[in-house]
Design an enzyme around this catalytic site. Structure first.
Site, PDB file in Angstrom:
ATOM      1  N   SER A 253       0.844  -1.195   0.000  1.00 57.90           N
ATOM      2  CA  SER A 253       0.000   0.000   0.000  1.00 57.90           C
ATOM      3  C   SER A 253       0.881   1.247   0.000  1.00 57.90           C
ATOM      4  O   SER A 253       2.101   1.160  -0.004  1.00 57.90           O
ATOM      5  CB  SER A 253      -0.904   0.000   1.229  1.00 57.90           C
ATOM      6  OG  SER A 253      -0.122   0.236   2.386  1.00 57.90           O
ATOM      7  N   LYS A 254       0.211   2.382   0.016  1.00 58.02           N
ATOM      8  CA  LYS A 254       0.887   3.689  -0.023  1.00 58.02           C
ATOM      9  C   LYS A 254       2.039   3.796   0.978  1.00 58.02           C
ATOM     10  O   LYS A 254       3.059   4.398   0.686  1.00 58.02           O
ATOM     11  CB  LYS A 254      -0.125   4.797   0.302  1.00 58.02           C
ATOM     12  CG  LYS A 254      -1.046   5.113  -0.853  1.00 58.02           C
ATOM     13  CD  LYS A 254      -0.624   6.413  -1.530  1.00 58.02           C
ATOM     14  CE  LYS A 254      -1.318   6.612  -2.865  1.00 58.02           C
ATOM     15  NZ  LYS A 254      -0.620   5.954  -3.960  1.00 58.02           N
ATOM     16  N   ARG A 255       1.815   3.222   2.159  1.00 60.70           N
ATOM     17  CA  ARG A 255       2.842   3.426   3.181  1.00 60.70           C
ATOM     18  C   ARG A 255       4.151   2.723   2.837  1.00 60.70           C
ATOM     19  O   ARG A 255       5.166   2.933   3.493  1.00 60.70           O
ATOM     20  CB  ARG A 255       2.312   3.045   4.572  1.00 60.70           C
ATOM     21  CG  ARG A 255       2.277   1.578   4.854  1.00 60.70           C
ATOM     22  CD  ARG A 255       1.457   1.260   6.087  1.00 60.70           C
ATOM     23  NE  ARG A 255       0.966  -0.093   5.982  1.00 60.70           N
ATOM     24  CZ  ARG A 255       1.643  -1.150   6.396  1.00 60.70           C
ATOM     25  NH1 ARG A 255       2.816  -1.009   6.979  1.00 60.70           N
ATOM     26  NH2 ARG A 255       1.151  -2.365   6.242  1.00 60.70           N
TER      27      ARG A 255
END
Ligand code: GLU
Length: 421
Positions: A253-255
């Site tokens: 994901s984005k993180r």
């Protein structure tokens, strides 16, 4: 031998994610390896979530990576149109056929009725399956509902007996119990087809030979096989490519940093590095080196060497590859990539292009991204902004240090040639 025709079929609801980019790449490699055709199709039947911007962004991302297709929404082809929203008549024709043959039926159940069925299933601790309420409506009842202006969905009649086997070129034979399927919806009440129906009609009418796509669609495949069977069509071959996981094996994901192709571009990655990296994310061709030029990848690609286990995303490896490609790229190209920012900073001017290029050339072998190049080259353009605290104490504090520095300064000022010697 049958003609290999593969497709990448993104839904234009967001950016081109690296998972999608890898699916596109594997399709492209397979087509090029087998002398087949690579087709781009936009699955934009999710009208609310699809957008023109997203479609344009995906096409731009694929082009930036260097992928080309033989048929697609932007270039046309003999099997078009290549956007689902322009194929509604084709879906309607086959829906009509299934309705007439009694293999599908209109369902007028309201959301409340369906909720009741769900609650009943829950109470019986059973899997929810549509109770086929509308499958036994008479033609007269159907006509009456339609005349009253009801907007039904269309459901496919599914035989709950037995198993459906998905023969998969990566995962082997995967079995699904038909008891888990119900008479699922193939057209929504607005007349638009659902994904599982449209994808089958498209893959069949576009004569797709191999469906290479993300693992998340494996569980949709038994439904799609039911549609093939109802229409008396033989299905293509399937190959479901494993997920890409984050280093901690959680969902990417984005993180975990950049995950879309556009972000990679903006952060200073070269397309050939991203492509080389993505190709090896799940494909293990063996051999000494991880560096593969395009042509070699295409000539060696095979689905037999695509792993069943999930691939783990490794930013360090991507950075290493990007660094490698930056160091071997044409200098002019690298200079061009950093020149807008360099001009903005005043480091590249009309009077110093050769000096600027030489500075870039000197530092690029240490850069992991093109954006890092300017940071590394700063000392060629700016006087030192800070001195290292410790160094000042160690070297500059002796009483005679300043005199010595002044002497060095005087010599350097008049040094004619400034080569390494
Ligand atoms: N449109 C689907 C997606 O973007 C792909 C469907 C398929 O490849 O069958 O996930």
């Amino acid at each position: 031998m049958e003609q290999v025709r593969v497709r990448f079929a993104p839904s234009p609801t967001g950016t081109l994610h690296i998972g999608g980019a890898r699916t596109a790449l594997f399709n492209w490699l397979y087509a090029r390896n087998r002398g087949g055709r690579f087709i781009l199709r936009l699955e934009d039947t999710d009208w609310g979530r699809s957008s023109e911007d997203a479609a344009a962004g995906i096409i731009e991302g694929l082009r930036w990576l260097g992928l080309d297709w033989d048929e697609g929404p932007d270039i046309g082809g003999d099997w078009g149109p290549y956007r689902q929203s322009q194929r509604l008549d084709i879906y309607r024709q086959y829906l009509q056929q299934l309705l007439e043959e009694g293999k599908a039926y209109y369902c007028f159940c309201t959301p409340e009725e369906l909720q009741e069925q769900r609650t009943r299933a829950q109470e019986q601790k059973a899997n929810y399956r549509y109770e086929k309420t509308c499958s036994s409506l008479t033609q007269a009842q159907v006509k009456q509902f339609l005349d009253q202006g009801a907007k039904p969905v269309v459901r496919l009649k599914v035989d709950p007996a037995g198993k459906t086997v998905v023969p998969d070129l990566i995962r082997g034979h995967v079995e699904f119990d038909n008891g888990l399927l119900d008479d699922f919806i193939i057209a929504k009440s607005d007349g638009w087809p659902t994904y599982n129906f449209a994808v089958v009609v498209d893959d069949h009418t576009m004569e797709i030979s191999h469906v290479i796509r993300a693992e998340e669609h494996l569980s949709n495949t038994p439904k799609q096989l039911q549609v093939y069977a109802s229409l008396d069509w033989s299905p293509p071959q399937f190959a479901h490519v494993s997920m890409i996981l984050a280093p901690d094996r959680s969902k990417l994901s984005k993180r975990h940093g950049a995950t879309s192709v556009q972000e990679f571009r903006d952060q200073g990655y070269l397309p050939e590095a991203v492509v080389n990296y993505l190709a090896l994310l799940g494909w293990s061709p063996g051999g000494e080196s991880d560096i593969f030029p395009w042509a070699e990848m295409a000539s060696r690609f095979s689905l037999d060497q695509v792993n069943r286990a999930p691939a783990v995303y490794d930013l360090q490896k991507l950075n290493w590859m990007n660094g490698y490609y930056i160091s071997v790229a044409e200098l002019e190209r690298i200079v061009a990539l950093v020149s807008t920012e360099a001009r903005r900073r005043g480091w590249l001017r009309d009077d110093n292009p050769a000096y600027f290029a030489a500075a870039v050339d000197l530092v690029r072998s240490r850069a992991k991204t093109t954006t890092e190049i300017l940071d590394l080259a700063e000392y060629f353009f700016l006087p030192p902004q800070i001195y290292e605290e410790k160094g000042i104490h160690k070297y500059f504090s002796a009483p005679e240090a300043l005199d010595r520095l002044r002497a060095v300064d005087a010599v350097l000022e008049h040094a004619g040639s400034f080569d390494p010697a």
